[in-house]
Structure formats: structure tokens, C-alpha cells
Design an enzyme around this catalytic site. Structure first.
Site, PDB file in Angstrom:
ATOM      1  N   HIS A 106      19.717 -36.831  -0.702  1.00  0.00           N
ATOM      2  CA  HIS A 106      20.207 -37.658   0.389  1.00  0.00           C
ATOM      3  C   HIS A 106      20.093 -39.145   0.077  1.00  0.00           C
ATOM      4  O   HIS A 106      20.811 -39.948   0.685  1.00  0.00           O
ATOM      5  CB  HIS A 106      19.467 -37.329   1.689  1.00  0.00           C
ATOM      6  N   GLU A 140      18.062 -31.634   7.512  1.00  0.00           N
ATOM      7  CA  GLU A 140      17.281 -30.551   6.927  1.00  0.00           C
ATOM      8  C   GLU A 140      16.530 -29.700   7.955  1.00  0.00           C
ATOM      9  O   GLU A 140      16.205 -28.550   7.674  1.00  0.00           O
ATOM     10  CB  GLU A 140      16.256 -31.117   5.930  1.00  0.00           C
ATOM     11  N   ASP A 153      23.812 -37.913   5.425  1.00  0.00           N
ATOM     12  CA  ASP A 153      22.509 -37.557   5.975  1.00  0.00           C
ATOM     13  C   ASP A 153      21.443 -38.458   5.359  1.00  0.00           C
ATOM     14  O   ASP A 153      21.612 -38.988   4.260  1.00  0.00           O
ATOM     15  CB  ASP A 153      22.182 -36.080   5.726  1.00  0.00           C
TER      16      ASP A 153
END
Length: 379
Positions: free
Chosen positions: A99, A131, A72
Site C-alpha cells: 500500500h 485490510e 488504500d
């Protein structure tokens, strides 16, 4: 051949740490990732983009399967307070969920795989909006992976409370499925001295919050797990006015999708009952998007754990399920695979404004995972 050293990877991480961006707005992050990807031998890779997502396919010499890795790329709306000299340069935004570490490990792993000239195909997904908007679901539904769909998918999440060199995972549920609750009650406001002429929505919303707590205590099997938490309650304007509206928001966390659906059903039933009993209007949304439980596949996870048990630089532990949410659960509902914790030994936890992972975890992660992938590539 491109070779990024340990110091190169740390420099990459620090650059990424300085430019956190909210989901689907990761434009500077996307540009920097493409810059690093373009440093790799281009004859071995194919790159596709959609919005801020990037898919990199490493072409195998004689492929019989496709192995996938996902990272991510988004940050959080948190004001950083680490005091680091490479702190976020984007006010009010921070890589407080690690991340930046995830992306750096992915780039290091991508470089290792390219240099290995693998037999099988490998696919790396740099996924936006973990998120906030379930970017994994968006990417999958758009079809970005359609012509390079992995046969097995892997991903990690940093864990501040595990030592560097530790990997933790388990067969079955690793992370919970989540669902966000928004409930708005509308009645009739009025003067505090004449409650009989009004319809008090503070009382109505309070009853809803209280009754919702009985779901876990009376509807959930005690052997299973569920959480119902309300984080906001907004109502009223001053002390002597009865509130004609109230808004509450919260979250559901469960270890199975069936329990998530049951909890959602009971939340809605309770809210609708409150609306009837208080003679008010209800506007409710329950939003799960792609935040399904992260269900680790038994076969891929057993293979991964068996390998890491014998990898000298890693201390493998079997962890309990966590109530944190992760949209990798959506991808694992479509493709068998495994997610795991990577220890980064920070004194502050995830989503904390002072979260500071130890950077030596990057090289350890890259080397251990690339060794595992090299073993998978032989099969």
C-alpha cells in the site's frame, strides 16, 4: 506547478514505508499524505476528510463527467524482515501488501492530473482500512463521495510475481469475494476417563471442519470456484480433560457473490446440524463486510486494456481470477470501473515479511495511468 521527480516519488514511498499503521489508525500516514497534497496548487483542488480517509477533487475546466482513482493506505500487523535501511519504524507493522507503493502512485498521478488542468473532474480517494474493516464500504456509506461520485472508478494492486512494466487485468471477476467464519461450540467438559459424562467439543468442531470441506466438492458447480479454509482451531487445556468448548475460524473465497452466499448458507447449515447432533450450543458469525468480488466493468476495462496494449512502456497481459480479497469490490458494485495488477517483481509475495517491490514500477505506473487518464479526459 508542483513537479515531483522519480527520486522524489521514491523518497515519498520510503517515508510511507516507514510508517505503516493498522486500518482506521493511519494517523501519521494521514498527516503525511495531507502534507504532500498541500504542496499542490490549492486553487485547483478541494479536499475532504473523514476519520483517516481523504478525498481530493481536481476541478475540471468544463466537466461533463467525473473520473475516480482509489488507493488504500493501511498496513498489516507483520514484523518486517527486509533489512532495508528504510524499514518500518512501527514495531510489528509493515506495508507487506504494497500500500506504500499504491499511495505513492496515487500521489504521483494526482500531481500529473493537477498539472494537466483537465477538462473533466477527477476524484482521488485515499481509503483507510482495506485490510481489516472494509474502509471503502465505510467511506461510501458515510457519504464522503456523495457530492463527487465518480462516473467510473479505477484502482491498482501491486503484483510481486509480475515483471516491472507489466499490467495484468481482465474483464469480469479479477479478485474473489471473501467472508470470515467464526464458530464457537459449547458443551460439557469433564475427566478423560469418563467420556460418557461429558460432551466433547473437540470432536464436534472436528466434524464441523471436516463436513465443511464437502461444500466445495459437493455443493459448488465444478465450473465455478470456491475455497473454504480454516486457519485456527482452539480447544482444550491439557491431555486428560475433555474440552467443553472449541473455537474455529476460517475464510470463504468465491468468484461470484451468489456462490459466496450459497457457501455461507451451507456453512451455517452444517454448523447448526453439528450443534443438534452433539447436543451443544453454537455461536457463529459470518462476516463479509464489503469484501465483494472485484467485478471489472466490461466497457471501462476494455477501454483500459485497449489503451495499455498500445502504450509502449507497458506489457499488458490478461490474467486469471485470483482468490485474493479486496474491498474495492464493494465500490465497483456501486460504480462501474476497473482494477488491475501492476508488476513490481519482488522475490517474496504479498503479506510476506520480506516483500520488496522494485521502486522503478512507481514512475512507470504514474506515467502510464496519467496517459490513459489524459485520453479519457478527451472523451
Amino acid at each position: 506547478m508542483t513537479v515531483w521527480t522519480k527520486n522524489d516519488l521514491i523518497a515519498i514511498r520510503r517515508k510511507l514505508h516507514q510508517i505503516p499503521e493498522i486500518g482506521l489508525e493511519e494517523f501519521e500516514t494521514h498527516e503525511y499524505l495531507m502534507q504532500k497534497i498541500n504542496e499542490l496548487p490549492q486553487e485547483q483542488i478541494e479536499v475532504k476528510e473523514w476519520k483517516t480517509a481523504i478525498v481530493v477533487k481536481v476541478k475540471g475546466t468544463s466537466p461533463s463527467k467525473t473520473i475516480g482513482w482509489r488507493t488504500d493506505i493501511d498496513g498489516l500487523p507483520i514484523k518486517e524482515e527486509t533489512g532495508l535501511d528504510f524499514s518500518s519504524t512501527h514495531p510489528g507493522k509493515m506495508h507487506a501488501c504494497g500500500h506504500d507503493m499504491h499511495m505513492t502512485v496515487a500521489l504521483g498521478l494526482l500531481q500529473e492530473i493537477v498539472n494537466q488542468k483537465p477538462k473533466n473532474d477527477f476524484v482521488f480517494l485515499f481509503q483507510p482500512a482495506e485490510e481489516n474493516e472494509s474502509g471503502g464500504k465505510l467511506v461510501y456509506e458515510y457519504g464522503l463521495l456523495d457530492d463527487c461520485l465518480p462516473d467510473e472508478f479505477y484502482g491498482l494492486h501491486v503484483q510481486p510475481f509480475l515483471p516491472v512494466g507489466t499490467i495484468g487485468t481482465r474483464v469480469g471477476t479479477l479478485f474473489a469475494g471473501t467472508c470470515e467464519i467464526q464458530a464457537h461450540f459449547t458443551g460439557k467438559g469433564g475427566h478423560a476417563a469418563f467420556p460418557h459424562e461429558s460432551n466433547d467439543m473437540i470432536i464436534a468442531a472436528t466434524e464441523f471442519v471436516q463436513q465443511a470441506q464437502t461444500i466445495v466438492s459437493r455443493n459448488v458447480n465444478p465450473i465455478e470456484g470456491a475455497v473454504v479454509t480454516f486457519g485456527t482451531f482452539e480447544a482444550g487445556t491439557t491431555n486428560n480433560v475433555i474440552a467443553g468448548s472449541a473455537h474455529v475460524s476460517g475464510t470463504i473465497r468465491t468468484l461470484t457473490q451468489s456462490m459466496n452466499e450459497l457457501t455461507q448458507k451451507r456453512i451455517r447449515q452444517i454448523a447448526e446440524g453439528i450443534a443438534v447432533s452433539f447436543q451443544c450450543q453454537l455461536d457463529m458469525t459470518l462476516t463479509q463486510k464489503g469484501y465483494l468480488p472485484v467485478e471489472n466493468n466490461p466497457e471501462t476495462t476494455k477501454n483500459f486494456m485497449d489503451f495499455m496494449r498500445h502504450y509502449a512502456a507497458i506489457n499488458l497481459i490478461e490474467t486469471e481470477p485470483a482468490m485474493t480479497g479486496e474491498d474495492f469490490g464493494y465500490l465497483l458494485s456501486k460504480i462501474p470501473g476497473t482494477m488491475f495488477w501492476l508488476g513490481v517483481d519482488s522475490p517474496y509475495g504479498l503479506h510476506h515479511e520480506k516483500m520488496m517491490p522494485k521502486e522503478e514500477a512507481i514512475e512507470i505506473g504514474v506515467q502510464a495511468i496519467s496517459a490513459f487518464f489524459a485520453e479519457l479526459d478527451k472523451k
